[in-house]
Write an enzyme that holds these catalytic residues in place. Structure first.
Site, mmCIF file in Angstrom:
data_model
loop_
_atom_site.group_PDB
_atom_site.id
_atom_site.type_symbol
_atom_site.label_atom_id
_atom_site.label_comp_id
_atom_site.label_asym_id
_atom_site.label_seq_id
_atom_site.Cartn_x
_atom_site.Cartn_y
_atom_site.Cartn_z
ATOM 1 N N SER A 7 0.877 -1.051 0.042
ATOM 2 C CA SER A 7 0.110 -0.077 0.186
ATOM 3 C C SER A 7 0.924 1.351 -0.200
ATOM 4 O O SER A 7 1.769 1.381 0.995
ATOM 5 C CB SER A 7 -0.912 0.098 1.353
ATOM 6 O OG SER A 7 -1.489 1.343 1.222
ATOM 7 N N HIS A 32 -1.499 -1.373 -3.974
ATOM 8 C CA HIS A 32 -3.000 -0.930 -3.365
ATOM 9 C C HIS A 32 -2.962 0.629 -3.094
ATOM 10 O O HIS A 32 -1.929 1.200 -2.543
ATOM 11 C CB HIS A 32 -3.100 -1.498 -1.842
ATOM 12 C CG HIS A 32 -4.310 -1.388 -1.143
ATOM 13 N ND1 HIS A 32 -5.252 -2.270 -1.301
ATOM 14 C CD2 HIS A 32 -4.448 -0.505 -0.261
ATOM 15 C CE1 HIS A 32 -6.408 -1.685 -0.528
ATOM 16 N NE2 HIS A 32 -5.841 -0.939 0.132
ATOM 17 N N ASP A 34 -4.936 3.839 -1.620
ATOM 18 C CA ASP A 34 -6.059 4.178 -0.541
ATOM 19 C C ASP A 34 -6.564 5.514 -0.844
ATOM 20 O O ASP A 34 -5.832 6.609 -0.952
ATOM 21 C CB ASP A 34 -5.502 4.215 0.859
ATOM 22 C CG ASP A 34 -5.372 2.700 1.429
ATOM 23 O OD1 ASP A 34 -6.271 1.931 1.279
ATOM 24 O OD2 ASP A 34 -4.294 2.278 1.682
ATOM 25 N N MET A 36 -9.081 8.370 0.389
ATOM 26 C CA MET A 36 -9.892 8.825 1.463
ATOM 27 C C MET A 36 -10.634 10.200 1.258
ATOM 28 O O MET A 36 -9.850 10.965 0.835
ATOM 29 C CB MET A 36 -9.159 8.772 2.691
ATOM 30 C CG MET A 36 -8.328 7.450 2.965
ATOM 31 S SD MET A 36 -7.255 7.426 4.598
ATOM 32 C CE MET A 36 -6.499 5.814 4.511
ATOM 33 N N HIS A 65 -8.808 1.357 -3.249
ATOM 34 C CA HIS A 65 -9.665 0.970 -1.974
ATOM 35 C C HIS A 65 -10.314 2.260 -1.888
ATOM 36 O O HIS A 65 -9.566 3.380 -1.397
ATOM 37 C CB HIS A 65 -8.865 0.405 -1.018
ATOM 38 C CG HIS A 65 -9.579 0.351 0.283
ATOM 39 N ND1 HIS A 65 -8.745 0.354 1.351
ATOM 40 C CD2 HIS A 65 -10.707 0.434 0.667
ATOM 41 C CE1 HIS A 65 -9.662 -0.090 2.360
ATOM 42 N NE2 HIS A 65 -10.963 0.350 2.107
ATOM 43 N N MET A 67 -12.354 4.729 0.227
ATOM 44 C CA MET A 67 -12.908 4.947 1.456
ATOM 45 C C MET A 67 -13.462 6.423 1.458
ATOM 46 O O MET A 67 -13.115 7.197 2.010
ATOM 47 C CB MET A 67 -11.922 5.044 2.660
ATOM 48 C CG MET A 67 -11.526 3.597 2.899
ATOM 49 S SD MET A 67 -9.842 3.554 3.577
ATOM 50 C CE MET A 67 -8.826 3.493 2.036
ATOM 51 N N MET A 136 -11.574 -5.603 6.157
ATOM 52 C CA MET A 136 -10.807 -4.679 7.233
ATOM 53 C C MET A 136 -10.006 -5.130 8.378
ATOM 54 O O MET A 136 -10.869 -5.583 9.140
ATOM 55 C CB MET A 136 -11.444 -3.187 7.374
ATOM 56 C CG MET A 136 -11.374 -2.487 5.809
ATOM 57 S SD MET A 136 -9.849 -1.939 5.095
ATOM 58 C CE MET A 136 -8.853 -1.312 6.325
ATOM 59 N N GLY A 141 -8.567 4.481 7.640
ATOM 60 C CA GLY A 141 -8.231 5.964 7.876
ATOM 61 C C GLY A 141 -6.863 6.206 7.843
ATOM 62 O O GLY A 141 -6.355 7.172 7.453
ATOM 63 N N PHE A 142 -6.075 5.061 8.456
ATOM 64 C CA PHE A 142 -4.689 5.336 8.703
ATOM 65 C C PHE A 142 -3.645 4.022 8.627
ATOM 66 O O PHE A 142 -4.126 3.196 8.820
ATOM 67 C CB PHE A 142 -4.468 6.019 10.127
ATOM 68 C CG PHE A 142 -5.079 7.171 10.398
ATOM 69 C CD1 PHE A 142 -4.733 8.447 10.196
ATOM 70 C CD2 PHE A 142 -6.346 7.231 11.031
ATOM 71 C CE1 PHE A 142 -5.336 9.567 10.105
ATOM 72 C CE2 PHE A 142 -7.124 8.120 11.302
ATOM 73 C CZ PHE A 142 -6.733 9.555 10.778
ATOM 74 N N GLY A 143 -2.743 4.471 8.163
ATOM 75 C CA GLY A 143 -1.526 3.373 8.015
ATOM 76 C C GLY A 143 -1.041 3.079 9.359
ATOM 77 O O GLY A 143 -1.020 4.092 10.351
ATOM 78 N N GLY A 144 -0.255 1.939 9.814
ATOM 79 C CA GLY A 144 0.550 1.733 10.891
ATOM 80 C C GLY A 144 -0.262 1.567 12.176
ATOM 81 O O GLY A 144 0.132 1.723 13.159
ATOM 82 N N ASP A 174 -6.702 -6.096 4.943
ATOM 83 C CA ASP A 174 -5.967 -4.915 4.789
ATOM 84 C C ASP A 174 -5.828 -3.992 6.345
ATOM 85 O O ASP A 174 -6.866 -4.003 6.639
ATOM 86 C CB ASP A 174 -6.862 -3.949 3.799
ATOM 87 C CG ASP A 174 -6.061 -2.480 3.555
ATOM 88 O OD1 ASP A 174 -4.913 -2.315 4.262
ATOM 89 O OD2 ASP A 174 -6.768 -1.605 2.984
ATOM 90 N N GLY A 175 -4.546 -3.841 6.486
ATOM 91 C CA GLY A 175 -4.126 -3.127 7.833
ATOM 92 C C GLY A 175 -3.697 -3.930 9.001
ATOM 93 O O GLY A 175 -3.791 -5.163 9.444
ATOM 94 N N GLY A 176 -2.455 -3.282 9.363
ATOM 95 C CA GLY A 176 -1.721 -4.172 10.603
ATOM 96 C C GLY A 176 -1.048 -5.488 10.106
ATOM 97 O O GLY A 176 -0.715 -6.076 11.041
ATOM 98 N N GLY A 196 1.022 -1.868 4.369
ATOM 99 C CA GLY A 196 1.650 -0.561 4.074
ATOM 100 C C GLY A 196 2.839 -0.240 4.764
ATOM 101 O O GLY A 196 3.977 -0.446 4.386
ATOM 102 N N SER A 197 2.760 0.026 6.051
ATOM 103 C CA SER A 197 3.861 0.284 6.803
ATOM 104 C C SER A 197 4.965 -0.646 7.143
ATOM 105 O O SER A 197 6.217 -0.600 7.061
ATOM 106 C CB SER A 197 3.587 0.943 8.288
ATOM 107 O OG SER A 197 2.557 -0.020 8.883
HETATM 108 C C1 DX5 Z 1 -5.915 1.830 6.112
HETATM 109 C C2 DX5 Z 1 -5.821 1.403 4.609
HETATM 110 C C3 DX5 Z 1 -4.749 0.515 4.501
HETATM 111 C C4 DX5 Z 1 -3.461 0.855 4.871
HETATM 112 C C5 DX5 Z 1 -2.770 -0.037 5.734
HETATM 113 O O1 DX5 Z 1 -7.165 2.537 6.219
HETATM 114 O O2 DX5 Z 1 -7.051 0.951 4.025
HETATM 115 O O3 DX5 Z 1 -4.558 0.006 3.185
HETATM 116 O O4 DX5 Z 1 -2.487 1.659 4.085
HETATM 117 O O5 DX5 Z 1 -1.512 0.078 6.263
HETATM 118 P P1 DX5 Z 1 -0.854 -0.834 7.311
HETATM 119 O O6 DX5 Z 1 -0.200 -2.043 6.516
HETATM 120 O O7 DX5 Z 1 0.331 0.089 7.591
HETATM 121 O O8 DX5 Z 1 -1.824 -0.994 8.048
HETATM 122 ZN ZN ZN Z 2 -6.746 -0.054 2.034
#
Ligand code: DX5
Ligand code: ZN
Length: 224
Positions: A7, A32, A34, A36, A65, A67, A136, A141-144, A174-176, A196-197
């Site tokens: 991502s 990927h 995102d 938003m 994706h 959002m 999800m 909303g956020f990475g990391g 997707d996420g974490g 992502g992160s």
């Molecule tokens: C969060 C996004 C994710 C995000 C994941 O709302 O939909 O795609 O980039 O980031 P990580 O892998 O850092 O959780």
């Molecule tokens: Zn995403």
């Protein structure tokens, strides 16, 4: 086949082309993206013009994706901009069937995404018309953010429903997701793994993709 999908939310946005080439070298075949809107989620990212530029910069598949509230207003534009896969959140659209049909008629693979708190049951009627379901594994909303373990119960549930009804959709998470938990997600049944992160905030994104691919392939072999 399980795929790791980096991502770019966590990449250096001023060096996107380079960030994409790096993960391609690590074996990524999709990216990927995102989107938003500051309404559905408390963050704002990018729109169609940036996706058009990314499209010109890479031949990797773009997994976009959304959002955003009222996604139907923008679906054709995102597909024109270059989305190969496009997902909308169940929570953002009153007419989910219409949104999914619109994605397909615009020419992309159609996905439906659900927040951690949204039950799989809200999707039962559309599972036969989606190409993939995005579960999800953090609140969008956020990475990391930290992975929410109970969401894998929904992945297992989707695998069961797919088998019982002879359906073909793929399951994305997707996420974490990290090198530590990717195996668990794959054993639950996830096939498209967004990261992502754990990719872009590692010292070596190329190697991070390689390692996550290796861990997920090993988990595929030990799937029960
Ligand atoms: C969060 C996004 C994710 C995000 C994941 O709302 O939909 O795609 O980039 O980031 P990580 O892998 O850092 O959780
Ligand atoms: Zn995403």
């Amino acid at each position: 086949m399980v795929e790791i999908i980096p991502s770019i939310l966590s990449a250096d946005m001023a060096r996107l082309a380079e960030a994409i080439e790096t993960v391609k070298a690590g074996g990524a075949t999709r990216i990927h993206v995102d989107v938003m809107d500051g309404h559905f989620v408390p963050n704002i990212t990018i729109g169609p013009p940036v996706i058009s530029s990314i499209r010109r910069a890479t031949d990797l598949l773009l997994d976009v994706h959304l959002m955003i509230e009222e996604p139907d207003r923008f679906i054709p534009e995102f597909v024109r901009a270059g989305a190969d896969l496009l997902s909308v959140h169940q929570e953002t659209t009153t007419h989910l069937d219409r949104s999914l049909q619109l994605i397909r008629s615009s020419g992309a693979e159609a996905g439906v995404a659900i927040n951690p708190a949204t039950p799989v049951e809200t999707l039962t009627t559309v599972l036969e018309i989606v190409d993939f379901v995005l579960v999800m594994t953090v609140n969008p909303g956020f990475g990391g953010q930290k992975f929410i373990p109970y969401t894998l119960g929904k992945v297992r549930q989707l695998v069961r429903i797919r088998r019982e009804n002879n359906l073909a959709f793929r399951i994305e998470v997707d996420g974490g997701l990290t090198l530590e938990n990717v195996g668990e997600a794959v054993r639950a049944g996830a096939e498209l793994i967004v990261a992502g992160s754990s990719v872009y905030h590692s010292g070596d994104p190329r190697q991070a993709v390689e390692q996550m691919r290796k861990a997920s392939n090993e988990a595929t072999l030990s799937r029960i």
